[in-house]
Design a protein around this motif. Structure first.
Motif, PDB file in Angstrom:
ATOM      1  N   ASN A 363      15.111  -5.857 -14.553  1.00 34.78           N
ATOM      2  CA  ASN A 363      14.729  -5.625 -13.164  1.00 34.78           C
ATOM      3  C   ASN A 363      15.708  -6.335 -12.235  1.00 34.78           C
ATOM      4  O   ASN A 363      16.058  -7.491 -12.453  1.00 34.78           O
ATOM      5  N   ASN A 364      16.113  -5.638 -11.159  1.00 38.71           N
ATOM      6  CA  ASN A 364      17.051  -6.244 -10.226  1.00 38.71           C
ATOM      7  C   ASN A 364      16.676  -5.941  -8.786  1.00 38.71           C
ATOM      8  O   ASN A 364      16.594  -4.770  -8.399  1.00 38.71           O
ATOM      9  N   VAL A 365      16.471  -6.985  -7.997  1.00 45.33           N
ATOM     10  CA  VAL A 365      16.360  -6.830  -6.542  1.00 45.33           C
ATOM     11  C   VAL A 365      17.379  -7.710  -5.822  1.00 45.33           C
ATOM     12  O   VAL A 365      17.337  -7.855  -4.608  1.00 45.33           O
ATOM     13  N   ASP A 382      13.199   0.922 -17.262  1.00 42.52           N
ATOM     14  CA  ASP A 382      13.954  -0.056 -18.051  1.00 42.52           C
ATOM     15  C   ASP A 382      15.133  -0.671 -17.317  1.00 42.52           C
ATOM     16  O   ASP A 382      15.439  -1.836 -17.517  1.00 42.52           O
ATOM     17  N   TYR A 383      15.834   0.087 -16.507  1.00 37.47           N
ATOM     18  CA  TYR A 383      16.957  -0.428 -15.719  1.00 37.47           C
ATOM     19  C   TYR A 383      16.675   0.000 -14.291  1.00 37.47           C
ATOM     20  O   TYR A 383      16.853   1.156 -13.935  1.00 37.47           O
ATOM     21  N   ILE A 384      16.239  -0.951 -13.469  1.00 33.12           N
ATOM     22  CA  ILE A 384      15.538  -0.569 -12.252  1.00 33.12           C
ATOM     23  C   ILE A 384      15.861  -1.514 -11.110  1.00 33.12           C
ATOM     24  O   ILE A 384      16.124  -2.701 -11.303  1.00 33.12           O
ATOM     25  N   TYR A 404       8.503   5.580 -21.275  1.00 35.19           N
ATOM     26  CA  TYR A 404       7.278   6.117 -20.687  1.00 35.19           C
ATOM     27  C   TYR A 404       7.464   6.579 -19.240  1.00 35.19           C
ATOM     28  O   TYR A 404       6.573   7.216 -18.682  1.00 35.19           O
ATOM     29  N   ALA A 405       8.563   6.231 -18.597  1.00 31.55           N
ATOM     30  CA  ALA A 405       8.823   6.650 -17.219  1.00 31.55           C
ATOM     31  C   ALA A 405      10.334   6.607 -16.998  1.00 31.55           C
ATOM     32  O   ALA A 405      11.102   6.475 -17.947  1.00 31.55           O
ATOM     33  N   ASP A 406      10.767   6.688 -15.745  1.00 28.06           N
ATOM     34  CA  ASP A 406      12.180   6.915 -15.485  1.00 28.06           C
ATOM     35  C   ASP A 406      12.967   5.629 -15.233  1.00 28.06           C
ATOM     36  O   ASP A 406      12.441   4.606 -14.813  1.00 28.06           O
ATOM     37  N   ILE A 407      14.263   5.723 -15.497  1.00 27.28           N
ATOM     38  CA  ILE A 407      15.263   4.742 -15.100  1.00 27.28           C
ATOM     39  C   ILE A 407      15.755   5.144 -13.714  1.00 27.28           C
ATOM     40  O   ILE A 407      15.746   6.316 -13.357  1.00 27.28           O
ATOM     41  N   GLY A 408      16.220   4.149 -12.930  1.00 28.08           N
ATOM     42  CA  GLY A 408      16.825   4.457 -11.642  1.00 28.08           C
ATOM     43  C   GLY A 408      16.290   3.588 -10.530  1.00 28.08           C
ATOM     44  O   GLY A 408      15.454   2.704 -10.762  1.00 28.08           O
TER      45      GLY A 408
END
Length: 522
Positions: A363-365, A382-384, A404-408
């Motif tokens: 996770n990146n903010v 996973d890469y978000i 289970y859901a999207d990257i982006g």
């Protein structure tokens, strides 16, 4: 040889090997001829060439991210102190050792010492905290039978927390206005009302205000509402991009990292001011560890939540760490993290409810951060990136399976992320998420997918302030949550021999003056 020159040599050799691979393989296997983008390519002179759009925007340089902007290799220091696991809770045992290293004086390179955790199992009941610069925690390997730390308490907490103190402070009297009516994406300079107070090396914020007109034009005051979501508010979208002055020429300022979002007078223009962040720490490293969380069941939502959390820190690194069973992420770079490298790390088998803010592998903010050579399984996102994330940031050469859901970019306007050579059996999406989640809206702008391999992808562009790009994506193109939104820029869809293979590596090599012309020879 110093770190900078050593890294340049290694990066050039590895990059040339990687980027010229299609040519080596081509002679043996008769692969298709290399395909190149029309937007950024290697010209006959061996240099990267960027082709501007109708407004002058180019795909920005993503190479100045990570530890010391990629100009220094991760340092290797001698062990200062070592400890072995003790019976029972090891929190106090390890924390006292961290505090002892933290009390040592800094050397000329900002380093204090290395704590080695010997091979063994270390139950840990609460967060291990690193609050000082120059502290390195190292294990003897990332496998379960090497150096293994286990979060044991049935509460949400970070097993390792890296954080300084305070916050970013504007230097009074230094704020000036950007006087250009339009500053395109990719540029490293702009004119200001007065350059007299700035010098090379100054730390500055390039400030782009949120305005009601801008929100209206991207239609984020027109979202379909339901319980929870609400329309965007201007004060929540004041974006602060941290940069360094590289040159001053009268009233023209030059900066190290590029402008990554259009700045227009009609949307409030922009400003520049100096800042300080005295409490931000640096030169902290975590490496060669296996991190786990105890858990009760597959959907346990009350146990170790984050393997390593980083905030109020810059020029730090995490390398060769395996995280297993955490509910949220292996590594989470928070809002005030900057120039962090996360390399060769893994997030396996997370345990949590498979919905909401759970299972965000990496996770990146923060800004100017680099995640490379990472792996995930059974994650959701996973890469978000999160909301109002100021780029550039890079995810490079990473994989995700059993998704289970999207990257982006996940929600609310992340700016300038490169997804380079991401391989997943799931989705990689850049779109207007509208009322999804808590009212996410436009997930991001100037997001670039480069040579990714996915099951499905959505790439849409907002109505103003920039574009999103799918270049060399392999996988099915789908409509997204709102099929009527403007399509992104798609090039080379399902091309099998994208060249250069990696945009990040090509840009890094080009910045270090590598001659790329050899890769044009077949």
């Amino acid at each position: 040889m110093n770190n900078r020159n050593s890294f340049r040599s290694i990066a050039a050799l590895l990059g040339l090997a990687l980027l010229s691979l299609p040519f080596a393989v081509n002679s043996q296997t008769k692969m298709p001829a290399p395909w190149s983008s029309s937007l950024v390519k290697i010209n006959a002179g061996g240099k990267l060439e960027y082709v501007p759009d109708e407004k002058g925007n180019i795909i920005p340089d993503f190479s100045l991210v990570g530890y010391h902007q990629g100009d220094a290799s991760i340092p290797k220091h001698r062990v200062t102190m070592e400890i072995s696991a003790v019976k029972g809770d090891n929190w106090s045992h390890i924390q006292k050792a961290i505090d002892k290293i933290s009390s040592l004086p800094l050397d000329a390179k900002g380093h204090r010492g290395v704590l080695l955790l010997k091979r063994g199992t270390y139950p840990v009941s609460k967060s291990l905290e690193v609050k000082a610069s120059g502290v390195v925690i190292m294990g003897e390997g990332s496998n379960p039978d090497e150096t293994r730390l286990i979060a044991t308490t049935p509460e949400r907490y970070s097993l390792i927390s890296i954080s300084g103190a305070g916050g970013r402070e504007e230097v009074a009297g230094t704020r000036v206005s950007i006087t250009d009516d339009f500053v395109p994406v990719g540029t490293h300079s702009f004119r200001v009302s007065s350059g007299a107070g700035f010098r090379k090396g100054d730390k500055v914020v390039v400030y782009r205000p949120g305005t009601q007109k801008w929100i209206h034009d991207i239609k984020m005051d027109q979202m379909v509402e339901r319980k929870g979501p609400r329309q965007w508010q201007p004060h929540e979208y004041n974006l602060a991009f941290e940069r360094t002055i590289t040159r001053v020429d009268g009233n023209t300022l030059y900066i190290d990292n590029p402008v990554v979002m259009e700045m227009e007078a009609k949307y409030g223009g922009g400003e520049v001011f100096k800042y300080t962040f005295d409490g931000r720490i640096s030169e902290v490293g975590i490496c060669n560890l296996h991190l786990e969380s105890a858990f009760d069941n597959y959907e346990d939502n009350k146990h170790g939540w984050i393997g390593i959390r980083i905030d109020k820190a810059e020029n730090c690194w995490v390398e060769n760490v395996t995280a297993r069973y955490f509910g949220y992420s292996a590594v989470s770079c928070e809002r005030n993290s900057k120039n962090i490298t996360v390399n060769n790390c893994r997030n396996f088998e997370p345990k949590s409810v498979i919905t909401g803010g759970n299972r965000y592998g990496f996770n990146n903010v923060g800004q100017l951060n680099l995640f490379m050579n990472c792996q995930c399984t059974e994650g959701r996102h996973d890469y978000i990136t999160g909301s109002q994330v100021c780029g550039p940031n890079v995810f490079y050469n990473c994989t995700a399976s059993q998704t289970y859901a999207d990257i982006g970019p996940h929600h609310r306007w992340a700016v300038a992320t490169l997804y380079d050579n991401i391989v997943t059996d799931g989705e990689l999406n850049v779109q207007d998420r509208g009322k999804m989640g808590s009212g996410h809206g436009w997930a991001g702008v100037n997001q670039v997918l480069w040579n990714c391999h996915v099951a499905t992808a959505v790439v849409q562009s907002p109505w103003t302030s920039g574009k999103n790009y799918s270049i060399g994506t392999k996988g099915k193109k789908v409509a997204g949550a709102h099929p009527d939104r403007p399509d992104g820029v798609w090039e080379g869809h399902n091309e099998t021999n994208v060249f250069p293979r990696s945009l990040y590596m090509a840009q890094l090599m080009a910045r270090h003056n590598a001659d790329l012309s050899v890769m044009n020879k077949n």
